[in-house]
Design an enzyme around this catalytic site. Structure first.
Site, PDB file in Angstrom:
ATOM      1  CE1 TYR A   7       0.617   0.989   4.401  1.00 18.31           C
ATOM      2  CE2 TYR A   7       0.494  -1.768   4.095  1.00 18.31           C
ATOM      3  CZ  TYR A   7       1.193  -0.518   4.606  1.00 18.31           C
ATOM      4  OH  TYR A   7       1.724  -0.655   6.239  1.00 18.31           O
ATOM      5  N   GLY A   8       2.159   1.175  -0.104  1.00 15.56           N
ATOM      6  CA  GLY A   8       2.972   2.058   0.116  1.00 15.56           C
ATOM      7  C   GLY A   8       4.514   2.493  -0.792  1.00 15.56           C
ATOM      8  CG  LEU A  10       7.129  -2.864  -1.444  1.00 18.72           C
ATOM      9  CD1 LEU A  10       7.078  -3.720  -0.061  1.00 18.72           C
ATOM     10  CD2 LEU A  10       8.710  -3.275  -1.904  1.00 18.72           C
ATOM     11  CD  GLU A  72       7.340  -2.561   4.813  1.00 22.69           C
ATOM     12  OE1 GLU A  72       7.026  -1.556   5.338  1.00 22.69           O
ATOM     13  OE2 GLU A  72       7.200  -1.973   3.256  1.00 22.69           O
TER      14      GLU A  72
END
Length: 130
Positions: A7-8, A10, A72
């Site tokens: 969601y970011g 990537l 992450e």
């Protein structure tokens, strides 16, 4: 092979997208329930909540998942040094539901106090409007 909801940074067009270049894009339009925040550090944080967070689903190998774990700052379930926790959740797409891994931001209270809520739930749109 595993499914990963991103969601970011990537997502396609974002600066960490090359990490998933070997993965197969399964769903370009996908969403999960939750709330998205700008951490103020150049990347977002997802937490549980009422809302919709937009992203993409990739099919990747276990090795690629380990690379994403490192990105992450995920060191294993409930590890004290984790920035994110990797969880499995239901992801919705126009074609139906799938179960995939994603990363929840671990320090919810810090995120709520210091972060900025992304009302649209879409990191790419948010970054492109800045």
């Amino acid at each position: 092979m595993v499914l990963l909801f991103v969601y970011g940074s990537l997502r396609q067009g974002m600066y960490n997208a090359p990490l998933l270049r070997r993965g197969r894009l399964v769903a370009k339009e996908a969403w999960v329930n939750g709330v998205l925040y700008d951490t103020g550090e150049g990347y977002p944080g997802l937490i549980a909540g009422e809302g919709r967070v937009w992203g993409e689903v990739y099919q990747i190998t276990q090795q690629e998942l380990r690379w994403v774990d490192r990105l992450e700052d995920y060191n294993g379930p409930n590890h004290p040094d984790n920035l994110y926790e990797r969880i499995s959740l239901k992801v919705r797409t126009p074609e139906g539901e799938q179960t995939a891994y994603t990363y929840y931001y671990r320090d919810v209270e810090r995120l709520k106090q210091k972060g900025k809520k992304v009302a649209s739930g879409d990191w790419v749109a948010y970054v492109n409007m800045k």
